[in-house]
Enzyme design. Structure first.
Site, PDB file in Angstrom:
ATOM      1  N   ASP A  49      31.869  48.836  29.607  1.00 60.29           N
ATOM      2  CA  ASP A  49      32.701  47.625  29.638  1.00 60.29           C
ATOM      3  C   ASP A  49      32.570  46.839  28.335  1.00 60.29           C
ATOM      4  O   ASP A  49      33.397  45.981  28.034  1.00 60.29           O
ATOM      5  CB  ASP A  49      32.271  46.722  30.807  1.00 60.29           C
ATOM      6  CG  ASP A  49      33.309  46.669  31.912  1.00 60.29           C
ATOM      7  OD1 ASP A  49      34.452  47.103  31.676  1.00 60.29           O
ATOM      8  OD2 ASP A  49      32.976  46.179  33.013  1.00 60.29           O
ATOM      9  N   LYS A  56      39.628  52.180  39.638  1.00 60.09           N
ATOM     10  CA  LYS A  56      38.783  52.833  38.629  1.00 60.09           C
ATOM     11  C   LYS A  56      38.320  54.203  39.142  1.00 60.09           C
ATOM     12  O   LYS A  56      38.342  55.195  38.411  1.00 60.09           O
ATOM     13  CB  LYS A  56      37.586  51.929  38.290  1.00 60.09           C
ATOM     14  CG  LYS A  56      38.029  50.717  37.489  1.00 60.09           C
ATOM     15  CD  LYS A  56      37.005  49.589  37.421  1.00 60.09           C
ATOM     16  CE  LYS A  56      37.668  48.362  36.762  1.00 60.09           C
ATOM     17  NZ  LYS A  56      36.826  47.166  36.782  1.00 60.09           N
ATOM     18  N   GLN A  95      31.036  45.461  38.622  1.00 60.78           N
ATOM     19  CA  GLN A  95      32.288  44.746  38.874  1.00 60.78           C
ATOM     20  C   GLN A  95      32.014  43.242  38.972  1.00 60.78           C
ATOM     21  O   GLN A  95      31.157  42.813  39.740  1.00 60.78           O
ATOM     22  CB  GLN A  95      32.932  45.270  40.175  1.00 60.78           C
ATOM     23  CG  GLN A  95      34.298  44.692  40.465  1.00 60.78           C
ATOM     24  CD  GLN A  95      35.343  45.062  39.402  1.00 60.78           C
ATOM     25  OE1 GLN A  95      35.458  46.214  38.994  1.00 60.78           O
ATOM     26  NE2 GLN A  95      36.111  44.075  38.955  1.00 60.78           N
TER      27      GLN A  95
END
Ligand code: NAP
Length: 304
Positions: free
Chosen positions: A120, A53, A97
């Site tokens: 997200d 990322k 994460q």
């Protein structure tokens, strides 16, 4: 006839090129988009995902802020880190994460992220937006799948779509997105009896179960589009999906490879969501009121 390959790497490349243009436009206004990534602990797979990322951010001209917390970090420390990032104007997107260590309440952490930085798309508000068809940030993996489907030039409305896997991050949002596009959607999971009786009816089969070899040719309708989200590492080190690629590609009309299909798109859509957030924050998007969810332009393979 062998299926045509849906090339996630190539589409990712094209989209990232387009992103660099959008970043350039923001730069003329003195704006640099910023993505903050929080990693708790040192799960090796998570470290790789975070690395990818951060690399994608650099490639597109997005600033990344990496916050690594030790595995023993308390829930309060994680929440405090999110609070600081929520208030930081240089940060347009915040990603935690997953998975988190077991002593941390994942829902509490995800709900702490400011809705307008939830790139997200896992905050309950964003999930609710997806349910009523008014998405703020489409979750990255299903969003990537949606764009891959668009490249085939296939109209989703009215098609039988079968999604194998019902997780909160892939299967459920995928089903909701395609329902919104007027597909007839069936969702299968580990307790589904006789999986094949569902998959054989699919015009579009999307598999996200995390089980190598789950989908074999006899389960697939002739000419179906098959999207394999699964990522599984075999004992010999090979990475494979959930679909028997060699067998199924002889029956399908289109198929995604693993690797090189859905995987690259997930990270690319994270950058898209970060840019979308930045453009909204600076009133450079028409959908500031979160009324629509316009995908970036995707060229159908047929046009190439
Ligand atoms: P997950 O949370 O473990 O969910 C798996 C889902 O598959 C569950 O709903 C489970 O059913 C269902 N399932 C398991 N075995 C099944 C079977 N035999 N038949 C039918 N359904 C079955 O996994 P996830 O996070 O959604 O990820 C799924 C796969 O996609 C994994 O391989 C993961 O690595 C991969 N993935 C890839 C990307 C990418 O960028 N390409 C992104 C995310 C995930 P129950 O609900 O009944 O348990």
């Amino acid at each position: 006839m062998a299926a045509r390959i849906i090339d996630g790497k190539a589409l990712s490349r094209r989209l990232r090129e387009e992103f660099r243009g959008r970043v350039g436009k923001l730069a003329t206004q003195g704006v640099v988009p910023g993505l903050a990534v929080i990693l708790v602990g040192d799960n090796p797979a998570s470290r790789v995902y975070v690395g990818n990322k951060v690399k994608a951010c650099a490639e597109c001209g997005v600033a990344s802020f990496h916050h690594a917390l030790p595995a023993e970090a308390s829930e309060a420390e994680v929440l405090a880190c999110i609070d600081r990032l929520n208030a930081d104007p240089a940060v347009n997107g915040i990603l935690v994460q997953l998975p988190l260590p077991p002593h941390i309440d994942v829902r509490k952490v995800l709900e702490a992220i400011a809705v307008d930085k939830d790139v997200d798309g896992f905050h309950l508000y964003n999930v609710g937006g997806l349910v009523v068809g008014n998405t703020i940030f489409p979750p990255c993996t299903p969003y990537g799948v949606q764009l891959l489907l668009e490249t085939t030039g296939t109209e989703v409305a009215g098609k039988n779509v079968v999604v194998v896997g019902a997780s909160n991050i892939v299967g459920k949002p995928m089903a909701l997105m395609l329902l919104q596009k007027e597909a007839t959607v069936t969702v299968c999971h580990a307790k589904t009896r006789d999986l094949a009786q569902h998959t054989i009816l699919a015009d579009i089969l999307i598999v996200a179960a995390g089980k190598p070899g789950l989908i074999v040719p006899r389960m697939v309708k002739e000419g179906a589009i098959v999207i394999d989200v699964g990522i599984n590492r075999l004992a010999d080190g090979r990475i494979v999906g959930d679909v028997d690629f060699a067998g199924v590609k002889e029956k399908a009309s289109w198929i995604t490879p693993v690797p090189g299909g859905v995987g690259p798109m997930t990270v690319t859509m994270l950058i898209e969501n970060t840019l979308r957030s930045t453009e909204r924050a600076h009133h450079l998007r028409k959908d500031d009121d979160y009324q629509d969810c316009e995908a970036p332009a995707v060229k159908a393979h047929a046009d190439n």
